[in-house]
Design a protein around this motif. Structure first.
Motif, PDB file in Angstrom:
ATOM      1  N   THR A  48       0.842  -1.190   0.000  1.00 29.34           N
ATOM      2  CA  THR A  48       0.000   0.000   0.000  1.00 29.34           C
ATOM      3  C   THR A  48       0.881   1.245   0.000  1.00 29.34           C
ATOM      4  O   THR A  48       1.837   1.321   0.777  1.00 29.34           O
ATOM      5  CB  THR A  48      -0.916   0.038   1.230  1.00 29.34           C
ATOM      6  N   THR A  49       0.575   2.191  -0.878  1.00 33.29           N
ATOM      7  CA  THR A  49       1.279   3.474  -0.881  1.00 33.29           C
ATOM      8  C   THR A  49       0.263   4.606  -0.764  1.00 33.29           C
ATOM      9  O   THR A  49      -0.892   4.461  -1.185  1.00 33.29           O
ATOM     10  CB  THR A  49       2.104   3.682  -2.164  1.00 33.29           C
ATOM     11  N   GLU A  50       0.716   5.698  -0.182  1.00 35.53           N
ATOM     12  CA  GLU A  50      -0.144   6.875  -0.067  1.00 35.53           C
ATOM     13  C   GLU A  50       0.684   8.133  -0.310  1.00 35.53           C
ATOM     14  O   GLU A  50       1.815   8.251   0.156  1.00 35.53           O
ATOM     15  CB  GLU A  50      -0.810   6.953   1.306  1.00 35.53           C
ATOM     16  N   ARG A  51       0.096   9.056  -1.062  1.00 35.75           N
ATOM     17  CA  ARG A  51       0.751  10.336  -1.326  1.00 35.75           C
ATOM     18  C   ARG A  51      -0.318  11.400  -1.486  1.00 35.75           C
ATOM     19  O   ARG A  51      -1.522  11.085  -1.588  1.00 35.75           O
ATOM     20  CB  ARG A  51       1.606  10.259  -2.595  1.00 35.75           C
ATOM     21  N   THR A  52       0.077  12.640  -1.496  1.00 36.68           N
ATOM     22  CA  THR A  52      -0.855  13.738  -1.719  1.00 36.68           C
ATOM     23  C   THR A  52      -0.546  14.394  -3.054  1.00 36.68           C
ATOM     24  O   THR A  52       0.600  14.390  -3.525  1.00 36.68           O
ATOM     25  CB  THR A  52      -0.773  14.788  -0.605  1.00 36.68           C
ATOM     26  N   ILE A  53      -1.577  14.949  -3.671  1.00 37.99           N
ATOM     27  CA  ILE A  53      -1.423  15.710  -4.907  1.00 37.99           C
ATOM     28  C   ILE A  53      -2.243  16.991  -4.789  1.00 37.99           C
ATOM     29  O   ILE A  53      -3.168  17.081  -3.966  1.00 37.99           O
ATOM     30  CB  ILE A  53      -1.879  14.905  -6.143  1.00 37.99           C
ATOM     31  N   GLU A  54      -1.896  17.965  -5.591  1.00 38.64           N
ATOM     32  CA  GLU A  54      -2.677  19.193  -5.682  1.00 38.64           C
ATOM     33  C   GLU A  54      -3.432  19.171  -7.000  1.00 38.64           C
ATOM     34  O   GLU A  54      -2.848  18.947  -8.057  1.00 38.64           O
ATOM     35  CB  GLU A  54      -1.761  20.417  -5.615  1.00 38.64           C
ATOM     36  N   GLU A  55      -4.734  19.368  -6.914  1.00 32.51           N
ATOM     37  CA  GLU A  55      -5.568  19.291  -8.106  1.00 32.51           C
ATOM     38  C   GLU A  55      -6.726  20.269  -7.987  1.00 32.51           C
ATOM     39  O   GLU A  55      -7.507  20.209  -7.017  1.00 32.51           O
ATOM     40  CB  GLU A  55      -6.090  17.860  -8.265  1.00 32.51           C
ATOM     41  N   ASP A  56      -6.844  21.165  -8.944  1.00 30.05           N
ATOM     42  CA  ASP A  56      -7.927  22.153  -8.967  1.00 30.05           C
ATOM     43  C   ASP A  56      -8.000  22.941  -7.663  1.00 30.05           C
ATOM     44  O   ASP A  56      -9.094  23.195  -7.124  1.00 30.05           O
ATOM     45  CB  ASP A  56      -9.273  21.484  -9.249  1.00 30.05           C
ATOM     46  N   GLY A  57      -6.826  23.305  -7.126  1.00 31.37           N
ATOM     47  CA  GLY A  57      -6.785  24.144  -5.932  1.00 31.37           C
ATOM     48  C   GLY A  57      -7.075  23.424  -4.628  1.00 31.37           C
ATOM     49  O   GLY A  57      -7.283  24.073  -3.602  1.00 31.37           O
ATOM     50  N   ARG A  58      -7.077  22.113  -4.616  1.00 29.42           N
ATOM     51  CA  ARG A  58      -7.321  21.383  -3.370  1.00 29.42           C
ATOM     52  C   ARG A  58      -6.325  20.240  -3.237  1.00 29.42           C
ATOM     53  O   ARG A  58      -5.792  19.719  -4.223  1.00 29.42           O
ATOM     54  CB  ARG A  58      -8.751  20.839  -3.311  1.00 29.42           C
ATOM     55  N   THR A  59      -6.075  19.863  -1.996  1.00 29.29           N
ATOM     56  CA  THR A  59      -5.171  18.760  -1.705  1.00 29.29           C
ATOM     57  C   THR A  59      -5.951  17.457  -1.658  1.00 29.29           C
ATOM     58  O   THR A  59      -6.974  17.353  -0.971  1.00 29.29           O
ATOM     59  CB  THR A  59      -4.464  18.974  -0.353  1.00 29.29           C
ATOM     60  N   LEU A  60      -5.470  16.462  -2.409  1.00 35.56           N
ATOM     61  CA  LEU A  60      -6.139  15.164  -2.462  1.00 35.56           C
ATOM     62  C   LEU A  60      -5.177  14.070  -2.006  1.00 35.56           C
ATOM     63  O   LEU A  60      -3.959  14.176  -2.194  1.00 35.56           O
ATOM     64  CB  LEU A  60      -6.616  14.857  -3.882  1.00 35.56           C
ATOM     65  N   LEU A  61      -5.734  13.017  -1.417  1.00 36.50           N
ATOM     66  CA  LEU A  61      -4.968  11.839  -1.013  1.00 36.50           C
ATOM     67  C   LEU A  61      -5.117  10.764  -2.080  1.00 36.50           C
ATOM     68  O   LEU A  61      -6.240  10.463  -2.511  1.00 36.50           O
ATOM     69  CB  LEU A  61      -5.472  11.297   0.320  1.00 36.50           C
TER      70      LEU A  61
END
Length: 400
Positions: A48-61
């Motif tokens: 299992t891996t987890e990271r965050t991304i920035e998309e359309d002005g919001r932070t997503l997991l």
């Protein structure tokens, strides 16, 4: 009927979801590894891996989970691999998902879904057939790991509960999941340590009678989950332990789950058979149908007598029989009866018959004759897959 292998696959995906990496950062995923055991043997592993991304002005997991298992059914090797990707908001609301289940050589499923307000638009590919599905009433639904993450971030005290509405791609359904803190219990981990942990019980409405127990260890999190089904458990371990040589090819899940009974001289000639069933836990009647040709007599909380009557195809239907509810005749994830190939086969098998009883019996024989490859290497294929491969065991006959 849902096959035991399908239950195992769903449970492994659910159990493996309790372990994720901490301190995920953008572009640099953290990972954890899990070992999958059944009846004390290692049958698979997960990552299992987890990271965050920035998309359309919001932070997503972004959480990616892979599980791989190797087991036997009546001596035949069965390999099963699942891959899941969930994109969520920071508070766990599902944004989109991808799901792949590969069970060579006869079963391969891919699905992806995007949440749009209260809708989930799902594209499913079964072998080479693509279909589109839209589910409503899905606003605010969460991923299968959102509840577990919440339990780690904000642990429950004994007697407390927490619920979330969770979407399971395996079934294309959302259900209410509830975790209950049952109390502190000692658990032994892979490295021999015995530690005190809060046991959290989580029944799943999609799997009646099956409960997963997860153990929350103070300062370490949810490192171990178990279910009585085949004594399955998933534990967070170092990668070298997870990737150790599998012993699953020695475990035959059918033989392991059989309950021996005294044989009948000629069971196929019997018109009525009574089984006395005793369970270790209370609620022995849970999960058994109690209508039509099957009836239950409760002896006590642990014991029932289950009577099965042979259906008489020549009998006239009772006047007070109501038509089946819509949920029993609509297409679903495994019984995708809107598939063009399935409908063509049904018309061919029914021919010019008009009586529902005659059609049912003709289709039963038609499927039995057409499924020319009888084997146990497929866990549970969808009806549209079986219509193309014409291979499988009792569950493939049943879904088609």
């Amino acid at each position: 009927k849902v096959s035991l292998t399908c239950l195992v696959a769903v449970l492994v995906g659910w159990l493996s979801g309790v372990a994720w990496a901490d301190d995920a950062s953008e572009g640099a995923p953290e990972e954890t590894w899990q070992v999958i055991r059944a009846s004390g043997q290692q049958i698979g592993y997960g990552r299992t891996t987890e990271r965050t991304i920035e998309e359309d002005g919001r932070t997503l997991l972004v959480t990616e989970a892979m599980q791989k298992m190797t087991i036997r059914r009546f001596g035949q090797v069965l390999e099963l691999e699942t891959q899941q990707t969930f994109v969520e908001t920071e508070d766990g609301v599902l944004v989109r998902f991808d799901f792949v289940m590969d069970n060579p050589p006869n079963s391969h499923l891919e699905s992806s879904g995007v949440v749009e307000r209260d809708l989930i638009r799902i594209t499913t590919t079964v072998l080479d057939t693509v279909s589109e599905t839209v589910l409503d009433g899905m606003e605010g639904v969460r991923s299968p790991i959102a509840l577990d993450r919440s339990l780690e971030d904000d642990p429950l005290e004994q007697g407390q509960t927490r619920s979330m509405r969770v979407f399971f791609p395996e079934f294309n359904q959302a259900v209410e999941l509830t975790a209950t803190a049952e109390g502190i219990e000692p658990v032994t981990l892979y490295d021999g340590r015995t530690v005190d942990a809060m046991r959290l019980s989580m029944p799943n409405p999609l799997l009646p009678g099956v409960t997963v127990d997860s153990f929350n260890i103070e300062g370490e999190g949810l490192l171990l989950s178990r279910t009585p089904l085949l004594e399955m458990e998933v534990e967070v371990v170092p990668s070298e332990i997870a990737l150790a040589e599998l012993a699953g090819t020695e475990l035959d899940i059918v033989v392991e789950s059989l309950v021996e009974v005294e044989g009948l001289d000629d069971p196929h000639a019997a018109k009525r058979i009574v089984y006395r069933i005793t369970t270790a836990s209370e609620g022995a009647s849970d999960g058994f149908v109690n209508e039509g040709t099957q009836s239950i007599n409760e002896i006590d909380e642990h014991t029932i007598e289950l009577t099965v009557q042979r259906a008489d195809p020549e009998a006239e239907p009772a006047d007070d029989v109501e038509p089946p509810a819509d949920e029993f005749v609509e297409a679903c994830s495994f019984l995708d009866c809107n598939d063009a190939k399935i409908q063509a086969l049904a018309n061919e098998g029914a021919g010019e018959l008009a009586s529902p009883t005659e059609i049912a019996m003709a289709l039963e024989r038609f499927v039995c004759d057409r499924l020319t490859t009888k084997d146990f290497s497929t866990g549970l294929a969808r009806a549209s897959e079986v219509a193309q491969t014409m291979a499988g065991d009792c569950t493939e006959h049943a879904v088609l």
